[in-house]
Design an enzyme around this catalytic site. Structure first.
Site, short mmCIF file in Angstrom:
data_model
loop_
_atom_site.label_atom_id
_atom_site.label_comp_id
_atom_site.label_asym_id
_atom_site.label_seq_id
_atom_site.Cartn_x
_atom_site.Cartn_y
_atom_site.Cartn_z
N GLU A 59 0.85 -1.20 0.00
CA GLU A 59 0.00 0.00 0.00
C GLU A 59 0.89 1.24 0.00
O GLU A 59 1.77 1.39 0.85
CB GLU A 59 -0.92 0.01 1.22
CG GLU A 59 -1.74 1.27 1.38
CD GLU A 59 -2.55 1.65 0.15
OE1 GLU A 59 -2.34 2.77 -0.37
OE2 GLU A 59 -3.36 0.83 -0.31
N GLU B 264 -0.16 4.43 0.31
CA GLU B 264 -0.61 5.49 1.21
C GLU B 264 -1.04 4.87 2.54
O GLU B 264 -0.26 4.21 3.20
CB GLU B 264 -1.73 6.30 0.54
CG GLU B 264 -1.23 7.04 -0.70
CD GLU B 264 -2.31 7.84 -1.38
OE1 GLU B 264 -3.48 7.79 -0.96
OE2 GLU B 264 -1.97 8.54 -2.35
N LEU C 166 -3.53 2.30 4.78
CA LEU C 166 -4.38 1.12 4.67
C LEU C 166 -5.85 1.53 4.78
O LEU C 166 -6.20 2.45 5.51
CB LEU C 166 -4.03 0.11 5.77
CG LEU C 166 -2.67 -0.58 5.63
CD1 LEU C 166 -2.31 -1.30 6.92
CD2 LEU C 166 -2.67 -1.54 4.45
N GLY D 40 -7.57 2.34 1.98
CA GLY D 40 -7.87 2.89 0.66
C GLY D 40 -8.72 4.14 0.68
O GLY D 40 -8.90 4.80 1.71
N THR D 41 -9.27 4.46 -0.49
CA THR D 41 -10.10 5.65 -0.64
C THR D 41 -11.31 5.60 0.29
O THR D 41 -11.64 6.59 0.95
CB THR D 41 -10.57 5.79 -2.10
OG1 THR D 41 -9.42 6.01 -2.94
CG2 THR D 41 -11.53 6.96 -2.25
N GLU E 274 -24.90 20.12 -12.78
CA GLU E 274 -24.95 18.77 -13.35
C GLU E 274 -25.26 18.85 -14.84
O GLU E 274 -26.20 19.51 -15.26
CB GLU E 274 -26.01 17.94 -12.63
CG GLU E 274 -26.31 16.59 -13.25
CD GLU E 274 -25.08 15.71 -13.42
OE1 GLU E 274 -24.84 15.27 -14.56
OE2 GLU E 274 -24.36 15.47 -12.44
N ASP F 266 -12.18 -0.82 -7.79
CA ASP F 266 -12.31 0.29 -8.72
C ASP F 266 -11.41 0.18 -9.94
O ASP F 266 -11.71 0.71 -11.00
CB ASP F 266 -12.01 1.61 -8.01
CG ASP F 266 -13.14 2.07 -7.10
OD1 ASP F 266 -14.11 1.30 -6.92
OD2 ASP F 266 -13.05 3.18 -6.55
N HIS G 184 -43.52 -4.16 15.07
CA HIS G 184 -44.23 -2.89 15.11
C HIS G 184 -43.92 -2.18 16.43
O HIS G 184 -43.88 -2.82 17.47
CB HIS G 184 -45.74 -3.12 15.00
CG HIS G 184 -46.54 -1.86 15.19
ND1 HIS G 184 -46.67 -0.92 14.19
CD2 HIS G 184 -47.23 -1.38 16.27
CE1 HIS G 184 -47.43 0.08 14.64
NE2 HIS G 184 -47.77 -0.19 15.90
#
Length: 462
Positions: free
Chosen positions: A36, A38, A40, A42-43, A203, A308, A440
């Site tokens: 890794e 950067e 641990l 991740g993003t 957008e 990704d 409920h």
């Protein structure tokens, strides 16, 4: 596995795909290394899911306290401290990254700090770690993604940021233009507006939150506009320029050119796969990322890719599932990745969550469908907590009433969607959900009532 390599499996990337892959492999007695460059996690853990949700918790709590009068609670002088909100975010992130490291170490996994690049099919160079070189029988690429930059004039100016920088702003800007009305842009827009920032979302498409149910989008959009967020759709960024100490954002609309002046511009136009790891090796890629088959295998038989970097579905929970599929196949099982049941969660107020087909998609793919809808305005629990916006929509095929899509917009929608995921996974019918006793009072009763609405027998529907 071959024993003439240092490791059975080398995993490049320690995010929500990489570290679960490493742990699962180690629990199955494989000798594993994880690389890794950067932190641990991740993003997702460091610059995405977790930091944004801590902000959203602070924003929601701030809103709840300010609106507590409806519950008979008076709160005066309510305020926030942005530096303390940042501190809390960093504490949560740090705790989780330390937890990931502890898990890896306790499972006997070797952790390498640096950028991993492929030398050949079995060899990885670790840049930043004395350029160490390690070998493995199998390699899993889990290098993730990075924010997309838009090639327009002025996108490199000071004050133009990505979501990475937005999560570490030391001071809140007075005004912010967000370029992109997807999940990241909308969630951050909600957070910053809650804390007093003048927010405009720009957008290019006809609607924000693409690929979501149109009725659910309307509920979220109305809520965002109600708190003062300006939303410009069918609007394309044409350039950014300096305007004194501010930034002038130029854009094209259906009615011609226009502009706004803001302190910061947040580019939130999506993410792209990090494929530098390939380093010239003959791994096939396309415009999405590294090409993999149903087994998460690349065109090189001992190299897999997950998360990704494949560009399939850029969600942390998909990366984790892909990780388990890849490792199981490395270990000799024949497991295929199935993308049919993937929940999508958006943490605005109200929340939006979905799984399966939208109503529009179902009408295209099926001869005939049935739709059951139950509004939270008719839910006893929703009324008790003052969260009556939104609904549960269940979409079924006409022939068997099999559930093929569920869309929930409302309080705790991101938790409620789990029942719907299991229902679609198990090929449940609307009757099977309706015949299951739900406690409920709960918000989950709305899922039951929407199922009953499919067949026209919802008790609390008009």
């Amino acid at each position: 596995m071959p024993t003439n390599f240092k490791y059975d499996i080398i995993i490049i990337g320690g995010g929500p795909g990489g570290y679960p892959a490493a742990i699962y492999a180690a629990k199955n007695n494989a000798k594993v290394a994880i690389i890794e460059k950067e932190e641990l996690g991740g993003t997702c853990l460091n610059k995405g899911c977790i930091p944004t949700k801590t902000f959203i918790k602070s924003a929601g709590l701030y809103n709840d306290i300010k609106s507590s009068q409806q519950f008979g609670i008076t709160a005066e002088g309510v305020s926030f401290k942005w530096d303390e909100i940042l501190k809390n975010k960093n504490k949560v992130v740090r705790g989780l990254t330390n937890g990931v490291q502890t898990l890896l170490k306790s499972n006997g996994i070797d952790i390498y700090k640096g950028k991993g690049t492929l030398i050949d099919n079995n060899t990885v160079k670790i840049e930043g770690n004395n350029n160490e070189i390690i070998t493995g029988a199998n390699i899993v690429i889990a290098t993730g993604s990075k924010p997309v930059t838009i090639p327009v004039k002025g996108s490199d100016l000071g004050g133009v940021i990505t979501s990475d920088e937005a999560l570490d702003l030391e001071n809140l800007p007075e005004s912010l233009a967000i370029i992109g009305g997807g999940v990241i842009g909308v969630e951050l827009g909600y957070v910053f507006r809650t804390f007093g920032v003048d927010v405009t979302i720009i957008e290019m498409l006809p609607e924000i939150l693409p690929r979501q149910d149109v009725d659910a989008i309307k509920v979220v959009k109305d809520s965002l506009q109600k708190i003062g967020i300006k939303i410009l759709t069918e609007t394309k960024l044409s350039g950014i320029e300096k305007a004194g100490e501010m930034l002038k954002v130029n854009f094209d609309t259906k009615n011609g050119q226009d502009s706004i002046i803001v302190e910061n511009v947040l580019i939130s136009a999506g993410r792209k796969s990090e494929i530098d790891v390939i380093n010239g090796l003959s791994i096939v890629t396309d415009k999405q990322g590294i090409v993999v088959d149903e087994y998460m295998r690349t065109n090189i038989s001992n190299i897999y890719a997950i998360g990704d970097v494949t560009g399939k579905v850029m969600l942390a929970h998909v990366a984790t599932h892909q990780a388990l599929v890849a490792v199981k196949n490395i270990l000799g099982k024949e497991i295929k990745m199935n993308y049919n049941v993937i929940p999508s969660c958006i943490y605005t107020n109200p929340e939006l969550a979905s799984v399966g087909l939208t109503e529009e998609e179902a009408r295209i793919n099926y001869e005939s469908i049935k739709v059951g809808l139950f509004p939270f305005a008719a839910s006893g629990k929703a009324k008790t907590i003052g969260a009556t916006d939104g609904f549960v929509k269940i979409i079924c095929d006409e022939k068997y009433n099999e559930i093929i899509g569920v869309h929930i917009v409302g309080a705790h929608a991101t938790e409620l969607i789990a029942e719907a995921c299991l229902a679609i996974k198990m090929e449940c019918t609307a009757e099977e959900i309706a015949d299951t006793i739900h406690a409920h009072p709960t918000l989950a009763e709305a899922v039951m009532e929407a199922s009953e609405a499919v067949t026209g027998f919802a008790i609390h529907n008009l």
